[in-house]
Write an enzyme that holds these catalytic residues in place. Sequence first.
Site, PDB file in Angstrom:
ATOM      1  N   THR A   1       6.128   0.547   3.232  1.00  0.00           N
ATOM      2  CA  THR A   1       7.153   1.517   2.826  1.00  0.00           C
ATOM      3  C   THR A   1       6.968   2.035   1.411  1.00  0.00           C
ATOM      4  O   THR A   1       7.586   3.039   1.034  1.00  0.00           O
ATOM      5  CB  THR A   1       8.542   0.843   2.850  1.00  0.00           C
ATOM      6  OG1 THR A   1       8.491  -0.292   1.971  1.00  0.00           O
ATOM      7  CG2 THR A   1       8.928   0.405   4.246  1.00  0.00           C
TER       8      THR A   1
ATOM      9  N   ILE B   1       8.133   0.270  -0.927  1.00  0.00           N
ATOM     10  CA  ILE B   1       9.333  -0.260  -1.592  1.00  0.00           C
ATOM     11  C   ILE B   1       9.155  -1.719  -2.048  1.00  0.00           C
ATOM     12  O   ILE B   1       9.408  -2.042  -3.211  1.00  0.00           O
ATOM     13  CB  ILE B   1      10.558  -0.126  -0.665  1.00  0.00           C
ATOM     14  CG1 ILE B   1      10.854   1.354  -0.411  1.00  0.00           C
ATOM     15  CG2 ILE B   1      11.782  -0.802  -1.284  1.00  0.00           C
ATOM     16  CD1 ILE B   1      11.919   1.609   0.647  1.00  0.00           C
TER      17      ILE B   1
ATOM     18  N   HIS C   1       9.351  12.068 -17.279  1.00  0.00           N
ATOM     19  CA  HIS C   1      10.620  11.570 -17.825  1.00  0.00           C
ATOM     20  C   HIS C   1      10.710  10.049 -17.943  1.00  0.00           C
ATOM     21  O   HIS C   1      11.391   9.549 -18.822  1.00  0.00           O
ATOM     22  CB  HIS C   1      11.789  12.071 -16.961  1.00  0.00           C
ATOM     23  CG  HIS C   1      12.063  13.534 -17.136  1.00  0.00           C
ATOM     24  ND1 HIS C   1      13.159  14.149 -16.578  1.00  0.00           N
ATOM     25  CD2 HIS C   1      11.384  14.510 -17.812  1.00  0.00           C
ATOM     26  CE1 HIS C   1      13.147  15.447 -16.897  1.00  0.00           C
ATOM     27  NE2 HIS C   1      12.074  15.691 -17.636  1.00  0.00           N
TER      28      HIS C   1
ATOM     29  N   ARG D   1      13.795  12.952 -25.971  1.00  0.00           N
ATOM     30  CA  ARG D   1      14.988  12.225 -25.503  1.00  0.00           C
ATOM     31  C   ARG D   1      14.647  11.230 -24.397  1.00  0.00           C
ATOM     32  O   ARG D   1      15.328  10.218 -24.231  1.00  0.00           O
ATOM     33  CB  ARG D   1      16.070  13.201 -25.027  1.00  0.00           C
ATOM     34  CG  ARG D   1      15.738  13.959 -23.761  1.00  0.00           C
ATOM     35  CD  ARG D   1      16.808  14.997 -23.447  1.00  0.00           C
ATOM     36  NE  ARG D   1      16.618  15.628 -22.150  1.00  0.00           N
ATOM     37  CZ  ARG D   1      15.731  16.585 -21.888  1.00  0.00           C
ATOM     38  NH1 ARG D   1      14.922  17.015 -22.848  1.00  0.00           N
ATOM     39  NH2 ARG D   1      15.640  17.116 -20.691  1.00  0.00           N
ATOM     40  N   HIS D   2      13.551  11.502 -23.702  1.00  0.00           N
ATOM     41  CA  HIS D   2      13.150  10.591 -22.621  1.00  0.00           C
ATOM     42  C   HIS D   2      12.598   9.278 -23.189  1.00  0.00           C
ATOM     43  O   HIS D   2      12.725   8.233 -22.559  1.00  0.00           O
ATOM     44  CB  HIS D   2      12.127  11.259 -21.711  1.00  0.00           C
ATOM     45  CG  HIS D   2      12.634  12.551 -21.137  1.00  0.00           C
ATOM     46  ND1 HIS D   2      13.722  12.593 -20.292  1.00  0.00           N
ATOM     47  CD2 HIS D   2      12.244  13.832 -21.336  1.00  0.00           C
ATOM     48  CE1 HIS D   2      13.966  13.857 -19.971  1.00  0.00           C
ATOM     49  NE2 HIS D   2      13.091  14.629 -20.591  1.00  0.00           N
TER      50      HIS D   2
ATOM     51  N   ASP E   1      -0.994  -4.353   0.059  1.00  0.00           N
ATOM     52  CA  ASP E   1      -0.957  -5.425   1.053  1.00  0.00           C
ATOM     53  C   ASP E   1      -1.689  -4.912   2.291  1.00  0.00           C
ATOM     54  O   ASP E   1      -2.317  -3.841   2.269  1.00  0.00           O
ATOM     55  CB  ASP E   1       0.483  -5.890   1.333  1.00  0.00           C
ATOM     56  CG  ASP E   1       1.313  -4.863   2.109  1.00  0.00           C
ATOM     57  OD1 ASP E   1       0.822  -3.740   2.351  1.00  0.00           O
ATOM     58  OD2 ASP E   1       2.457  -5.199   2.479  1.00  0.00           O
ATOM     59  N   HIS E   2      -1.598  -5.664   3.398  1.00  0.00           N
ATOM     60  CA  HIS E   2      -2.329  -5.270   4.616  1.00  0.00           C
ATOM     61  C   HIS E   2      -1.850  -3.923   5.168  1.00  0.00           C
ATOM     62  O   HIS E   2      -2.658  -3.108   5.615  1.00  0.00           O
ATOM     63  CB  HIS E   2      -2.170  -6.350   5.692  1.00  0.00           C
ATOM     64  CG  HIS E   2      -0.745  -6.639   6.033  1.00  0.00           C
ATOM     65  ND1 HIS E   2       0.091  -7.306   5.155  1.00  0.00           N
ATOM     66  CD2 HIS E   2       0.010  -6.312   7.105  1.00  0.00           C
ATOM     67  CE1 HIS E   2       1.295  -7.403   5.704  1.00  0.00           C
ATOM     68  NE2 HIS E   2       1.268  -6.807   6.880  1.00  0.00           N
TER      69      HIS E   2
ATOM     70  N   CYS F   1       2.105  -0.283   0.075  1.00  0.00           N
ATOM     71  CA  CYS F   1       2.506  -1.222   1.124  1.00  0.00           C
ATOM     72  C   CYS F   1       3.007  -0.368   2.285  1.00  0.00           C
ATOM     73  O   CYS F   1       2.748   0.844   2.308  1.00  0.00           O
ATOM     74  CB  CYS F   1       3.534  -2.248   0.624  1.00  0.00           C
ATOM     75  SG  CYS F   1       5.157  -1.613   0.224  1.00  0.00           S
TER      76      CYS F   1
HETATM   77  C1  RB5 Z   1       4.615  -5.522   5.774  1.00  0.00           C
HETATM   78  O1  RB5 Z   1       4.818  -5.616   7.136  1.00  0.00           O
HETATM   79  C2  RB5 Z   1       5.701  -4.668   5.135  1.00  0.00           C
HETATM   80  O2  RB5 Z   1       6.926  -5.319   5.197  1.00  0.00           O
HETATM   81  C3  RB5 Z   1       5.340  -4.321   3.709  1.00  0.00           C
HETATM   82  O3  RB5 Z   1       4.121  -3.665   3.698  1.00  0.00           O
HETATM   83  C4  RB5 Z   1       6.294  -3.405   2.969  1.00  0.00           C
HETATM   84  O4  RB5 Z   1       6.611  -2.295   3.730  1.00  0.00           O
HETATM   85  C5  RB5 Z   1       7.446  -4.032   2.330  1.00  0.00           C
HETATM   86  O5  RB5 Z   1       8.227  -3.401   1.617  1.00  0.00           O
END
Ligand code: RB5
Length: 147
Positions: free
Chosen positions: A67, A69, A98, A132-133, A8-9, A65
Amino acid sequence: MKIAIGSDHAGFPLKEEIRMHLEETGVEYIDCGVYNTESADYPVQAKITCEKITSGECERGILCCGTGIGICMSANKIKGIRAASCSDYFSAKYTRLHNDANVLCLGARVIGPGAAMELVDVFLSAEFEGGRHARRVNLITELENEN
Ligand code: RB5
């Protein structure tokens, strides 16, 4: 091995560093965007990139991105994708050994490019150990099929 990369940005600057690193190290890749820092939705970018893997066009993917996440959560909703958000070397290595992870997710606001390239390199070179994995990874696939 061909790699799909996307972001993403917020992940764009790190994705660009990775793109240049892949160029320098001679790894073939498809850049699935984004191509600038205009606001973009990470689930959309996860889908575009992961479809290169589920279609068989690419073997592995790298997503960025802010984070690492949100784009990882999104990627893991796609059948056949095992994405891992990593910010340390051990995790990036062992998610290949694994979990047979096929997508590495990185947080551009979490780790710097130096560390990120180490994670990219180990993620691309480490091979799944099987044994096993494999049973456990198959159980992940069962969960995916049941839900
Ligand atoms: C974008 O601002 C931010 O929320 C996204 O890049 C990411 O970190 C989401 O998990």
